[in-house]
Write a protein that holds these residues in place. Sequence first.
Motif, PDB file in Angstrom:
ATOM      1  N   ILE A  76       1.576  -1.285  -0.057  1.00  0.00           N
ATOM      2  CA  ILE A  76      -0.197  -0.207  -0.218  1.00  0.00           C
ATOM      3  C   ILE A  76       0.408   1.007  -0.167  1.00  0.00           C
ATOM      4  N   VAL A  77       0.596   2.400  -0.877  1.00  0.00           N
ATOM      5  CA  VAL A  77       1.545   3.447  -0.977  1.00  0.00           C
ATOM      6  C   VAL A  77       0.826   4.221  -0.184  1.00  0.00           C
ATOM      7  N   GLY A  78       1.115   5.378   0.573  1.00  0.00           N
ATOM      8  CA  GLY A  78       0.497   6.375   0.924  1.00  0.00           C
ATOM      9  C   GLY A  78      -0.402   5.546   2.884  1.00  0.00           C
ATOM     10  N   ALA A  79       0.098   6.315   3.336  1.00  0.00           N
ATOM     11  CA  ALA A  79      -0.609   6.212   5.230  1.00  0.00           C
ATOM     12  C   ALA A  79      -1.440   6.914   5.763  1.00  0.00           C
ATOM     13  N   GLY A  80      -2.882   6.795   4.718  1.00  0.00           N
ATOM     14  CA  GLY A  80      -3.092   8.304   5.613  1.00  0.00           C
ATOM     15  C   GLY A  80      -4.536   7.342   5.743  1.00  0.00           C
ATOM     16  N   GLN A  81      -6.296   7.607   6.534  1.00  0.00           N
ATOM     17  CA  GLN A  81      -7.212   6.689   6.644  1.00  0.00           C
ATOM     18  C   GLN A  81      -7.082   5.776   6.003  1.00  0.00           C
TER      19      GLN A  81
ATOM     20  N   SER B  75       5.400   4.989   3.182  1.00  0.00           N
ATOM     21  CA  SER B  75       4.901   6.000   4.121  1.00  0.00           C
ATOM     22  C   SER B  75       6.078   7.571   3.142  1.00  0.00           C
ATOM     23  N   ASN B  76       5.260   8.298   3.410  1.00  0.00           N
ATOM     24  CA  ASN B  76       6.525   9.998   2.853  1.00  0.00           C
ATOM     25  C   ASN B  76       6.579  10.414   3.991  1.00  0.00           C
ATOM     26  N   ARG B  77       6.405  10.260   5.325  1.00  0.00           N
ATOM     27  CA  ARG B  77       6.955  10.503   6.216  1.00  0.00           C
ATOM     28  C   ARG B  77       6.167   8.989   7.285  1.00  0.00           C
TER      29      ARG B  77
ATOM     30  N   VAL C 119      -0.897  19.930  10.264  1.00  0.00           N
ATOM     31  CA  VAL C 119      -2.427  19.341  10.071  1.00  0.00           C
ATOM     32  C   VAL C 119      -3.176  19.537   9.271  1.00  0.00           C
ATOM     33  N   MET C 120      -3.808  18.229   8.515  1.00  0.00           N
ATOM     34  CA  MET C 120      -4.141  17.745   7.379  1.00  0.00           C
ATOM     35  C   MET C 120      -5.376  17.713   6.900  1.00  0.00           C
ATOM     36  N   SER C 121      -6.052  18.127   8.439  1.00  0.00           N
ATOM     37  CA  SER C 121      -7.777  17.856   8.019  1.00  0.00           C
ATOM     38  C   SER C 121      -8.597  18.467   9.019  1.00  0.00           C
TER      39      SER C 121
ATOM     40  N   GLN D  29     -11.379  16.558   9.764  1.00  0.00           N
ATOM     41  CA  GLN D  29     -11.088  14.680   9.703  1.00  0.00           C
ATOM     42  C   GLN D  29     -12.399  14.274  10.798  1.00  0.00           C
ATOM     43  N   ILE D  30     -14.034  15.063  10.906  1.00  0.00           N
ATOM     44  CA  ILE D  30     -15.365  14.800  11.190  1.00  0.00           C
ATOM     45  C   ILE D  30     -15.294  13.254  11.038  1.00  0.00           C
ATOM     46  N   MET D  31     -15.621  12.025  11.931  1.00  0.00           N
ATOM     47  CA  MET D  31     -16.298  11.798  11.370  1.00  0.00           C
ATOM     48  C   MET D  31     -17.632  10.808  11.952  1.00  0.00           C
TER      49      MET D  31
ATOM     50  N   ALA E 251      -2.727   4.557  -2.181  1.00  0.00           N
ATOM     51  CA  ALA E 251      -3.878   5.645  -1.015  1.00  0.00           C
ATOM     52  C   ALA E 251      -3.406   7.057  -1.165  1.00  0.00           C
ATOM     53  N   ALA E 252      -2.031   7.452  -1.502  1.00  0.00           N
ATOM     54  CA  ALA E 252      -1.379   8.279  -1.728  1.00  0.00           C
ATOM     55  C   ALA E 252      -2.630   9.673  -1.778  1.00  0.00           C
ATOM     56  N   GLY E 253      -3.777   9.690  -1.498  1.00  0.00           N
ATOM     57  CA  GLY E 253      -4.496  11.120  -1.022  1.00  0.00           C
ATOM     58  C   GLY E 253      -4.331  11.787  -2.109  1.00  0.00           C
ATOM     59  N   LYS E 254      -4.103  12.958  -2.371  1.00  0.00           N
ATOM     60  CA  LYS E 254      -3.765  13.795  -2.978  1.00  0.00           C
ATOM     61  C   LYS E 254      -2.773  13.887  -3.348  1.00  0.00           C
ATOM     62  N   GLY E 255      -1.683  13.392  -3.566  1.00  0.00           N
ATOM     63  CA  GLY E 255      -0.159  13.143  -3.711  1.00  0.00           C
ATOM     64  C   GLY E 255      -0.129  13.087  -5.451  1.00  0.00           C
ATOM     65  N   GLU E 256       1.248  13.452  -5.727  1.00  0.00           N
ATOM     66  CA  GLU E 256       1.423  13.252  -7.633  1.00  0.00           C
ATOM     67  C   GLU E 256       1.153  12.503  -8.039  1.00  0.00           C
TER      68      GLU E 256
ATOM     69  N   ALA F  66     -11.389  28.209  -1.510  1.00  0.00           N
ATOM     70  CA  ALA F  66     -10.140  27.559  -0.877  1.00  0.00           C
ATOM     71  C   ALA F  66     -10.029  27.664   0.665  1.00  0.00           C
ATOM     72  N   ALA F  67      -9.932  26.338   1.199  1.00  0.00           N
ATOM     73  CA  ALA F  67      -9.834  26.274   3.026  1.00  0.00           C
ATOM     74  C   ALA F  67      -8.755  26.804   3.299  1.00  0.00           C
ATOM     75  N   ALA F  68      -9.232  27.228   4.841  1.00  0.00           N
ATOM     76  CA  ALA F  68      -8.264  27.634   5.829  1.00  0.00           C
ATOM     77  C   ALA F  68      -8.798  27.832   7.531  1.00  0.00           C
TER      78      ALA F  68
ATOM     79  N   VAL G 152      -2.505  25.269  11.790  1.00  0.00           N
ATOM     80  CA  VAL G 152      -3.185  26.229  10.185  1.00  0.00           C
ATOM     81  C   VAL G 152      -2.558  25.316   8.931  1.00  0.00           C
ATOM     82  N   LEU G 153      -3.642  25.492   8.683  1.00  0.00           N
ATOM     83  CA  LEU G 153      -3.705  24.596   7.137  1.00  0.00           C
ATOM     84  C   LEU G 153      -4.502  25.383   5.967  1.00  0.00           C
ATOM     85  N   THR G 154      -3.571  25.639   4.471  1.00  0.00           N
ATOM     86  CA  THR G 154      -4.726  25.817   3.714  1.00  0.00           C
ATOM     87  C   THR G 154      -4.448  25.649   2.523  1.00  0.00           C
TER      88      THR G 154
ATOM     89  N   ASP H 158     -14.631  18.061  -2.865  1.00  0.00           N
ATOM     90  CA  ASP H 158     -15.126  18.838  -1.268  1.00  0.00           C
ATOM     91  C   ASP H 158     -15.111  18.590  -0.021  1.00  0.00           C
ATOM     92  N   PRO H 159     -14.003  19.452   0.944  1.00  0.00           N
ATOM     93  CA  PRO H 159     -14.481  19.283   2.101  1.00  0.00           C
ATOM     94  C   PRO H 159     -16.084  19.507   3.054  1.00  0.00           C
ATOM     95  N   LEU H 160     -16.324  20.325   2.156  1.00  0.00           N
ATOM     96  CA  LEU H 160     -18.005  21.171   2.234  1.00  0.00           C
ATOM     97  C   LEU H 160     -18.394  20.340   3.416  1.00  0.00           C
TER      98      LEU H 160
HETATM   99  C1  LIG Z   1      -9.907  21.383   4.551  1.00  0.00           C
HETATM  100  C2  LIG Z   1      -9.964  20.327   4.826  1.00  0.00           C
HETATM  101  C3  LIG Z   1     -11.330  19.482   5.996  1.00  0.00           C
HETATM  102  C4  LIG Z   1     -11.302  18.385   5.639  1.00  0.00           C
HETATM  103  N1  LIG Z   1     -12.284  17.918   6.814  1.00  0.00           N
HETATM  104  C5  LIG Z   1     -12.934  16.512   6.930  1.00  0.00           C
HETATM  105  C6  LIG Z   1     -13.810  16.567   7.711  1.00  0.00           C
HETATM  106  O1  LIG Z   1     -14.137  17.500   8.349  1.00  0.00           O
HETATM  107  N2  LIG Z   1     -14.279  14.682   7.242  1.00  0.00           N
HETATM  108  C7  LIG Z   1     -13.954  13.664   6.565  1.00  0.00           C
HETATM  109  O2  LIG Z   1     -14.130  13.396   6.824  1.00  0.00           O
HETATM  110  N3  LIG Z   1     -12.981  14.300   5.765  1.00  0.00           N
HETATM  111  C8  LIG Z   1     -12.412  15.751   5.743  1.00  0.00           C
HETATM  112  N4  LIG Z   1     -11.348  16.200   4.691  1.00  0.00           N
HETATM  113  C9  LIG Z   1     -10.840  14.816   3.661  1.00  0.00           C
HETATM  114  C10 LIG Z   1      -9.793  14.526   4.437  1.00  0.00           C
HETATM  115  O3  LIG Z   1      -8.943  14.479   5.108  1.00  0.00           O
HETATM  116  C11 LIG Z   1      -9.749  13.133   3.554  1.00  0.00           C
HETATM  117  O4  LIG Z   1     -10.598  12.863   2.632  1.00  0.00           O
HETATM  118  C12 LIG Z   1      -9.136  12.218   3.779  1.00  0.00           C
HETATM  119  O5  LIG Z   1      -7.944  12.101   4.907  1.00  0.00           O
HETATM  120  C13 LIG Z   1      -7.995  10.942   2.916  1.00  0.00           C
HETATM  121  O6  LIG Z   1      -7.977  10.038   3.288  1.00  0.00           O
HETATM  122  P1  LIG Z   1      -6.908   8.967   2.459  1.00  0.00           P
HETATM  123  O7  LIG Z   1      -6.349   7.808   3.368  1.00  0.00           O
HETATM  124  O8  LIG Z   1      -7.442   8.445   0.603  1.00  0.00           O
HETATM  125  O9  LIG Z   1      -5.602  10.050   2.173  1.00  0.00           O
HETATM  126  P2  LIG Z   1      -4.789  10.792   2.674  1.00  0.00           P
HETATM  127  O10 LIG Z   1      -5.288  11.295   4.564  1.00  0.00           O
HETATM  128  O11 LIG Z   1      -4.579  12.202   2.433  1.00  0.00           O
HETATM  129  O12 LIG Z   1      -3.472  10.179   3.277  1.00  0.00           O
HETATM  130  C14 LIG Z   1      -2.803  10.083   2.158  1.00  0.00           C
HETATM  131  C15 LIG Z   1      -1.026   9.520   2.063  1.00  0.00           C
HETATM  132  O13 LIG Z   1       0.101   9.389   1.507  1.00  0.00           O
HETATM  133  C16 LIG Z   1       0.808  10.668   1.318  1.00  0.00           C
HETATM  134  N5  LIG Z   1       1.288   9.813   0.188  1.00  0.00           N
HETATM  135  C17 LIG Z   1       1.608  10.964  -0.779  1.00  0.00           C
HETATM  136  N6  LIG Z   1       2.284  10.909  -1.699  1.00  0.00           N
HETATM  137  C18 LIG Z   1       2.968   9.753  -1.454  1.00  0.00           C
HETATM  138  C19 LIG Z   1       4.138   9.406  -2.030  1.00  0.00           C
HETATM  139  N7  LIG Z   1       3.951   9.096  -3.125  1.00  0.00           N
HETATM  140  N8  LIG Z   1       4.143   7.810  -1.642  1.00  0.00           N
HETATM  141  C20 LIG Z   1       3.976   8.106  -0.073  1.00  0.00           C
HETATM  142  N9  LIG Z   1       3.333   8.344   0.474  1.00  0.00           N
HETATM  143  C21 LIG Z   1       2.565   9.528  -0.244  1.00  0.00           C
HETATM  144  C22 LIG Z   1       0.584  11.858   2.282  1.00  0.00           C
HETATM  145  O14 LIG Z   1       1.566  12.111   2.129  1.00  0.00           O
HETATM  146  C23 LIG Z   1      -0.281  11.478   3.065  1.00  0.00           C
HETATM  147  O15 LIG Z   1       0.193  10.731   4.516  1.00  0.00           O
HETATM  148  C24 LIG Z   1     -11.013  17.173   4.925  1.00  0.00           C
HETATM  149  C25 LIG Z   1      -9.794  18.344   4.250  1.00  0.00           C
HETATM  150  C26 LIG Z   1      -8.852  18.973   3.742  1.00  0.00           C
HETATM  151  C27 LIG Z   1      -8.384  19.566   3.122  1.00  0.00           C
END
Ligand SMILES: Cc1cc2nc3c(=O)[nH]c(=O)nc-3n(C[C@H](O)[C@H](O)[C@H](O)COP(=O)(O)OP(=O)(O)OC[C@H]3O[C@@H](n4cnc5c(N)ncnc54)[C@H](O)[C@@H]3O)c2cc1C
Length: 428
Positions: free
Chosen positions: A14-19, A39-41, A51-53, A55-57, A151-156, A176-178, A272-274, A305-307
């Motif tokens: 699995i590439v990407g250590a998020g949720q 994981s890239n970190r 902070v990244m999110s 994240q209300i669940m 599972a790299a989320g918004k990664g390139e 635009a999120a802040a 903080v996050l934008t 979009d996170p709305l």
């Molecule tokens: C401002 C904001 C508010 C939000 N609020 C909520 C909320 O209240 N409730 C909710 O449900 N969702 C919310 N979200 C959305 C939620 O945070 C994401 O949808 C969720 O974290 C996605 O999980 P994921 O595991 O897909 O990706 P991510 O959590 O993005 O994890 C991906 C991981 O992969 C890593 N990665 C990327 N590229 C590479 C690579 N090439 N090699 C290795 N690792 C890599 C990244 O660093 C990251 O750690 C919000 C998002 C934002 C921006």
Amino acid sequence: MVQRTSHTTRSIAIVGAGQAGVQLALGLRQNGYDVTLVSNRTPQQVLDGRVMSTQIMFGDSMEIERGLGLDYWQDSAPVIEGLSLTVAIDAEKAIGFEARLAAPAQSVDQRVKIETWLREFEGDGGTLRIAEAGIEELESLAATHDLVLVAAGKGEISRIFERDAGRSAFDSPQRAAAVSYVHGLRPRNSFVACGANLMPGLGEYFIVPALTKSGPCDCIFINAIPGGPLDAFGDVTSPAEHLARTKELLGRYLPWEGERAVDARLSDPNGVLTGRIPPTVRKPVALLPSGRSVLGLADVLVLNDPLTGQGSNNAAKSADVYLREIVNRGAEPFDTDWMTATFERFWEYAQHVVRWTNGLLPPAPDHVVTLLDAAQRLPSLASGIVEAFNRPPSLDPWWYDADAARREIAAHESGDRSATAERGEARV
Ligand SMILES: Cc1cc2nc3c(=O)[nH]c(=O)nc-3n(C[C@H](O)[C@H](O)[C@H](O)COP(=O)(O)OP(=O)(O)OC[C@H]3O[C@@H](n4cnc5c(N)ncnc54)[C@H](O)[C@@H]3O)c2cc1C
């Protein structure tokens, strides 16, 4: 931690250590799979990072974590009992209601959650590789594992999955999120709630009670229409200025929320996050130069979009679907047909999230305003709207269709609960 239920020699990367990535990695380990997580970190870098999110669940997602024995913060994170929703026009409340959720929600700072989960994964015999994975890494993983998931989320790297134009309504960010994580926000005069303030023509402001590194806090989140007056963080140069700008905007556009934030202070300098997210749906399978295939997951394929606060919930739900499909596959090959079918199984659910979220980005249609207005005097309708945050399919058809909206309101007016019979299959 849940005990292992079966043993297998199959290996999964699995590439990407998020949720999504870590939850799935831990679930697979519990089922005896050999798992490599890239994981890239490091765990410490995640904890020390930004902070990244917010994240209300919601209840169903929390139940998934509970089922895996991963809900370590159930007793320490603030219990979000419900939602309050306000429509603000010209800095005045035009519509306002609140309702309790059937099952409470919670938000645990992803820095805290992911660091803990990564350490558990390593301690449990999982292989954690720290690298910014590119095509070369994917090729190497695909040559040595039975299945590679991205599972790299918004990664390139997510761009290797082709954008699905038929399922993507937008090709650029619509907000635009802040975000600021703060202590000292004044409490509401009612139960603990996630607050949503909709400002037609300007954007939204959300308040999410959460647990961060320094204890309970609130995530306060301005989601601005690009180019509008709330899109005002471009020249900000420090976290303190970011929070000051947030307070200034609240004072001007949502004075009652500005008052709550007067004494707010940042939880930490990285609180903080934008960012701007282009809502995008991608095709589930990417072909590597070698001809091997990899499967995307969560935000990689369905980026909203996170709305509506759905991304982490989607991540948990998609990881849950994928875990079940992988285990059910037994010793059969993870071929591209299986990959596509696995994503489509998740899409049956996720399409409702996309439809709802994308529908809230442009100005709301009249019948949605009518529904919100009616929810002020109809508590059962208010509950129906609030429960949709846990199960978005329940909005179909009455959120989308003016006639169905009228029927839904009439059913709530007459106390006829059978209105819910029109709602779609709710769970993922
Ligand atoms: C401002 C904001 C508010 C939000 N609020 C909520 C909320 O209240 N409730 C909710 O449900 N969702 C919310 N979200 C959305 C939620 O945070 C994401 O949808 C969720 O974290 C996605 O999980 P994921 O595991 O897909 O990706 P991510 O959590 O993005 O994890 C991906 C991981 O992969 C890593 N990665 C990327 N590229 C590479 C690579 N090439 N090699 C290795 N690792 C890599 C990244 O660093 C990251 O750690 C919000 C998002 C934002 C921006």
